[in-house]
Design a protein around this motif. Structure first.
Motif, PDB file in Angstrom:
ATOM      1  N   LEU A   1      60.890  37.251  -4.705  1.00  0.00           N
ATOM      2  CA  LEU A   1      60.207  36.018  -4.346  1.00  0.00           C
ATOM      3  C   LEU A   1      59.764  35.307  -5.620  1.00  0.00           C
ATOM      4  CD1 LEU A   1      60.186  37.741  -1.725  1.00  0.00           C
ATOM      5  CD2 LEU A   1      57.972  36.737  -1.196  1.00  0.00           C
ATOM      6  N   GLY A   2      59.217  34.124  -5.482  1.00  0.00           N
ATOM      7  CA  GLY A   2      58.780  33.372  -6.650  1.00  0.00           C
ATOM      8  C   GLY A   2      59.762  32.271  -7.005  1.00  0.00           C
ATOM      9  N   ASP A   3      59.405  31.464  -8.004  1.00  0.00           N
ATOM     10  CA  ASP A   3      60.163  30.258  -8.312  1.00  0.00           C
ATOM     11  C   ASP A   3      61.151  30.404  -9.461  1.00  0.00           C
ATOM     12  OD1 ASP A   3      58.484  30.422 -10.492  1.00  0.00           O
ATOM     13  OD2 ASP A   3      57.740  28.361 -10.321  1.00  0.00           O
ATOM     14  N   ALA A   4      61.345  31.617  -9.976  1.00  0.00           N
ATOM     15  CA  ALA A   4      62.182  31.780 -11.171  1.00  0.00           C
ATOM     16  C   ALA A   4      63.608  31.284 -10.935  1.00  0.00           C
ATOM     17  CB  ALA A   4      62.193  33.243 -11.618  1.00  0.00           C
ATOM     18  N   TYR A   5      64.225  31.671  -9.815  1.00  0.00           N
ATOM     19  CA  TYR A   5      65.614  31.271  -9.604  1.00  0.00           C
ATOM     20  C   TYR A   5      65.721  29.767  -9.360  1.00  0.00           C
ATOM     21  CZ  TYR A   5      70.491  31.396  -8.249  1.00  0.00           C
ATOM     22  OH  TYR A   5      71.852  31.183  -8.208  1.00  0.00           O
ATOM     23  N   ALA A   6      64.785  29.195  -8.626  1.00  0.00           N
ATOM     24  CA  ALA A   6      64.796  27.752  -8.414  1.00  0.00           C
ATOM     25  C   ALA A   6      64.703  27.022  -9.750  1.00  0.00           C
ATOM     26  CB  ALA A   6      63.643  27.340  -7.490  1.00  0.00           C
ATOM     27  N   ARG A   7      63.831  27.514 -10.631  1.00  0.00           N
ATOM     28  CA  ARG A   7      63.714  26.887 -11.952  1.00  0.00           C
ATOM     29  C   ARG A   7      64.991  27.063 -12.750  1.00  0.00           C
ATOM     30  NH1 ARG A   7      60.654  28.888 -15.396  1.00  0.00           N
ATOM     31  NH2 ARG A   7      60.012  30.842 -14.396  1.00  0.00           N
ATOM     32  N   PHE A   8      65.629  28.222 -12.617  1.00  0.00           N
ATOM     33  CA  PHE A   8      66.885  28.471 -13.316  1.00  0.00           C
ATOM     34  C   PHE A   8      67.943  27.444 -12.908  1.00  0.00           C
ATOM     35  CE2 PHE A   8      71.085  30.573 -12.765  1.00  0.00           C
ATOM     36  CZ  PHE A   8      71.436  30.665 -14.102  1.00  0.00           C
ATOM     37  N   ILE A   9      68.062  27.193 -11.616  1.00  0.00           N
ATOM     38  CA  ILE A   9      69.031  26.206 -11.140  1.00  0.00           C
ATOM     39  C   ILE A   9      68.640  24.804 -11.591  1.00  0.00           C
ATOM     40  CG2 ILE A   9      69.994  25.093  -9.093  1.00  0.00           C
ATOM     41  CD1 ILE A   9      71.200  27.820  -9.606  1.00  0.00           C
ATOM     42  N   LEU A  10      67.373  24.450 -11.406  1.00  0.00           N
ATOM     43  CA  LEU A  10      66.938  23.079 -11.658  1.00  0.00           C
ATOM     44  C   LEU A  10      66.832  22.746 -13.140  1.00  0.00           C
ATOM     45  CD1 LEU A  10      64.173  22.900  -8.913  1.00  0.00           C
ATOM     46  CD2 LEU A  10      66.423  21.809  -8.841  1.00  0.00           C
ATOM     47  N   GLU A  11      66.379  23.712 -13.932  1.00  0.00           N
ATOM     48  CA  GLU A  11      66.119  23.429 -15.343  1.00  0.00           C
ATOM     49  C   GLU A  11      67.270  23.801 -16.258  1.00  0.00           C
ATOM     50  OE1 GLU A  11      62.452  25.395 -16.363  1.00  0.00           O
ATOM     51  OE2 GLU A  11      61.454  24.660 -14.551  1.00  0.00           O
ATOM     52  N   GLU A  12      68.171  24.676 -15.785  1.00  0.00           N
ATOM     53  CA  GLU A  12      69.229  25.159 -16.676  1.00  0.00           C
ATOM     54  C   GLU A  12      70.634  24.868 -16.154  1.00  0.00           C
ATOM     55  OE1 GLU A  12      66.793  28.671 -19.002  1.00  0.00           O
ATOM     56  OE2 GLU A  12      68.257  29.296 -17.483  1.00  0.00           O
ATOM     57  N   ILE A  13      70.938  25.275 -14.926  1.00  0.00           N
ATOM     58  CA  ILE A  13      72.310  25.124 -14.440  1.00  0.00           C
ATOM     59  C   ILE A  13      72.658  23.665 -14.142  1.00  0.00           C
ATOM     60  CG2 ILE A  13      73.867  25.613 -12.511  1.00  0.00           C
ATOM     61  CD1 ILE A  13      73.758  27.848 -14.509  1.00  0.00           C
ATOM     62  N   LEU A  14      71.847  22.974 -13.360  1.00  0.00           N
ATOM     63  CA  LEU A  14      72.203  21.597 -13.001  1.00  0.00           C
ATOM     64  C   LEU A  14      72.253  20.676 -14.217  1.00  0.00           C
ATOM     65  CD1 LEU A  14      70.443  21.084  -9.542  1.00  0.00           C
ATOM     66  CD2 LEU A  14      72.726  21.963 -10.079  1.00  0.00           C
ATOM     67  N   PRO A  15      71.342  20.810 -15.188  1.00  0.00           N
ATOM     68  CA  PRO A  15      71.527  20.013 -16.411  1.00  0.00           C
ATOM     69  C   PRO A  15      72.835  20.319 -17.135  1.00  0.00           C
ATOM     70  CG  PRO A  15      69.265  20.748 -16.262  1.00  0.00           C
ATOM     71  CD  PRO A  15      70.008  21.446 -15.172  1.00  0.00           C
ATOM     72  N   GLU A  16      73.277  21.600 -17.104  1.00  0.00           N
ATOM     73  CA  GLU A  16      74.563  21.941 -17.702  1.00  0.00           C
ATOM     74  C   GLU A  16      75.705  21.274 -16.951  1.00  0.00           C
ATOM     75  OE1 GLU A  16      75.768  23.874 -20.397  1.00  0.00           O
ATOM     76  OE2 GLU A  16      73.707  23.497 -21.051  1.00  0.00           O
ATOM     77  N   VAL A  17      75.608  21.263 -15.624  1.00  0.00           N
ATOM     78  CA  VAL A  17      76.654  20.629 -14.821  1.00  0.00           C
ATOM     79  C   VAL A  17      76.787  19.159 -15.189  1.00  0.00           C
ATOM     80  CG1 VAL A  17      77.302  19.946 -12.473  1.00  0.00           C
ATOM     81  CG2 VAL A  17      76.440  22.264 -12.910  1.00  0.00           C
ATOM     82  N   GLU A  18      75.653  18.508 -15.419  1.00  0.00           N
ATOM     83  CA  GLU A  18      75.688  17.078 -15.716  1.00  0.00           C
ATOM     84  C   GLU A  18      76.224  16.774 -17.118  1.00  0.00           C
ATOM     85  OE1 GLU A  18      72.908  14.396 -13.209  1.00  0.00           O
ATOM     86  OE2 GLU A  18      71.608  15.746 -14.368  1.00  0.00           O
ATOM     87  N   LYS A  19      76.435  17.797 -17.914  1.00  0.00           N
ATOM     88  CA  LYS A  19      77.086  17.593 -19.210  1.00  0.00           C
ATOM     89  C   LYS A  19      78.605  17.556 -19.079  1.00  0.00           C
ATOM     90  CE  LYS A  19      73.473  20.052 -21.807  1.00  0.00           C
ATOM     91  NZ  LYS A  19      73.189  21.253 -22.654  1.00  0.00           N
TER      92      LYS A  19
END
Length: 518
Positions: free
Chosen positions: A136-154
């Motif tokens: 539980l917790g927000d770590a994975y959500a932050r991983f997607i929002l702060e790391e993966i999706l910004p990478e996708v937009e590159k």
């Protein structure tokens, strides 16, 4: 040797019998799962990512599906899936987008991380799947929002289109299977501002890393704007961590009780993706129905959530101040007060840290100035409050998940100390970090915690949780003309919310609330 052959034969026959008893899983194929003539095909791009700060040291692959209809002049909707590409998703998206049954959506299919062994020939990699997905917790959500999706937009498509993703949570969905399913739900639960639509197939709402608590939390939290599609089969796993089939049904009942938009499809299958694949087009139609109309939070059947909030009255920012150095409150000479409450008769109770964080002191200061020690030993005592009848004193203990209760004697001293109120603790915390607390005139207890305002009944049970807009809280109080507005401090900001209750002030004439319902 004869005995061994007999054992093998019996084992073989047993396997055949069990296989014969296993239900056939023949699910009708949705036409959207098959390639259709004349339907434009999107492109699937493959990448790797190994610069995570949230899950340091991990390496993973991810794929990006870009529909043929995507144009970079407008950010696209987003669907995120755990465990890579599942459900024949690119084909399904091609067909549903072509028919207008879902918006133009970019799919991001992410594998779990692994930390590669230094010597691959002699050691195994560390697999992060359960750590990332089941917790539980927000770590994975932050991983997607702060790391993966910004990478996708590159990234760009092979024909040079720059990938642009919508930042609006109403334009985002997330899904997965098994641990990936509970991970998808967790991401939406933690960040409904970022994901409002979740697909859960054979979801792992069991005791692997605490997800068995979800059915309770869903019932207690103020409803969030999330739409959910659930799938499971009657022959899913039943092992040391729990019963998947029963847990999914319990989640459905909790979500329905709490007023969520939820649809389910149950089958007879086991822990596999067969039915989930067959249902994926139906799930996408349901999750994206009426888009771009936003997903709204529902109305819970929780009686306390029906009594306290006022429909349409949400949190408002009351004040935003720069960070200031915390200073201990001087209630009386040489008593560093952490919190205090003044009773109707003039007695003052002070929670003090002068005994150290592991042995806090509660003082009673009489109207004539006399100071008495009435309790010692709480771990980081932070808040004190009186019941409306001023018969009990409550005290929070930040370094635990307890609210302590004391009976106030005729002379103001305290007796019958008890660990009374039980608080929920977030998955990534060691304690609830209860700080300020107060009561309303009906006897409910409001506790400022890292999870938000936990509201307890008079018997010490958390009935409801009101999350705040800015994370963990530190203090709160009722205010306003009629003391029906609650003010909270959360990460250096002050918020307020008008409620359907009135606060119990220490200087009020004591009132006796209705007896608690047992």
């Amino acid at each position: 040797m004869h005995i061994a052959r007999t054992f093998v034969f019996i084992f073989y026959i047993s396997i055949q019998i069990l296989s014969a008893q296993a239900p056939a899983e023949n699910y009708p194929a949705d036409p959207a799962s098959e390639e259709q003539a004349g339907v434009p095909k999107g492109e699937v791009l493959k990448f790797t990512f190994e610069q995570s700060k949230i899950f340091p040291g991990t390496w993973r692959e991810y794929w990006v599906y870009v529909p043929a209809q995507y144009k970079p002049d407008k950010p696209a909707c987003v669907y995120v899936n755990q465990d890579g590409i599942q459900w024949k998703a690119p084909v399904v998206f091609d067909n549903l987008i072509h028919k207008g049954e879902m918006p133009v959506t970019i799919g991001v299919f992410v594998m779990h991380g692994k930390v590669k062994a230094a010597n691959a020939g002699d050691a195994n990699d560390r697999f992060n799947r359960s750590f990332e997905y089941d917790g539980l917790g927000d770590a994975y959500a932050r991983f997607i929002l702060e790391e993966i999706l910004p990478e996708v937009e590159k990234q760009k498509t092979t024909d040079g289109r720059q990938i642009r993703l919508s930042k609006n949570g109403n334009d985002r969905a997330i899904g997965g299977s098994s641990s990936g399913a509970v991970c998808a739900f967790t991401a939406a639960w933690e960040r409904p501002d970022a994901f409002t639509r979740a697909y859960s197939a054979i979801g792992t709402y069991v005791g692997l890393r605490g997800a068995d608590r979800y059915h309770t939390l869903v019932r207690k939290y103020e409803p969030k704007p999330i739409r959910i599609f659930l799938q499971d089969g009657a022959n899913d796993l039943n092992i040391y961590a729990g019963d998947w089939w029963m847990a999914n049904q319990t989640m459905l009942r909790a979500l329905t009780f709490a007023g969520y938009e939820v649809k389910h499809q149950w089958g007879e299958g086991g822990h596999n993706g067969k039915q989930g694949t067959a249902l994926f087009p139906e799930a996408m139609r349901y999750l994206w129905k009426d888009w771009p109309k936003p997903v709204r939070a529902g109305i819970s059947q929780n009686q306390m959530l029906g009594a306290i909030p006022i429909p349409g009255q949400d949190w408002e920012l009351a004040s935003e101040k720069p960070k200031v150095k915390y200073q201990k409150q001087k209630i009386a000479k040489e008593i560093p007060g952490n919190d205090s409450i003044i009773a109707y008769n003039g007695d003052v109770y002070v929670a003090s840290l002068d005994g150290g964080e592991k042995s806090s002191t509660i003082y009673l200061i009489k109207p004539n100035g006399e100071k008495l020690v009435v309790d010692k030993g709480l771990h980081f005592a932070s808040g004190v409050a009186l019941t409306p009848d001023q018969i009990l004193l409550y005290a929070t203990e930040s370094a635990s998940h307890w609210v302590w209760a004391y009976q106030i004697q005729a002379d103001g001293t305290l007796k019958h100390k008890q660990k009374f109120g039980w608080l929920h603790v977030r998955d990534n915390d060691e304690n609830a970090w209860a700080d300020g607390l107060t009561c309303d005139r009906d006897g409910r207890i409001y506790v400022a915690t890292r999870s938000g305002i936990q509201v307890l009944d008079q018997t010490g049970r958390v009935n409801a949780i009101l999350p705040t807009p800015n994370g963990a809280m530190s203090n709160m109080a009722f205010g306003g003309k009629d003391f029906d507005t609650i003010y909270v401090t959360a990460n250096e900001k002050i918020y307020r919310r008008k409620l359907n209750v009135r606060g119990a002030n220490g200087w009020d004439v004591p009132n006796k609330p209705e007896a608690p319902k047992l």
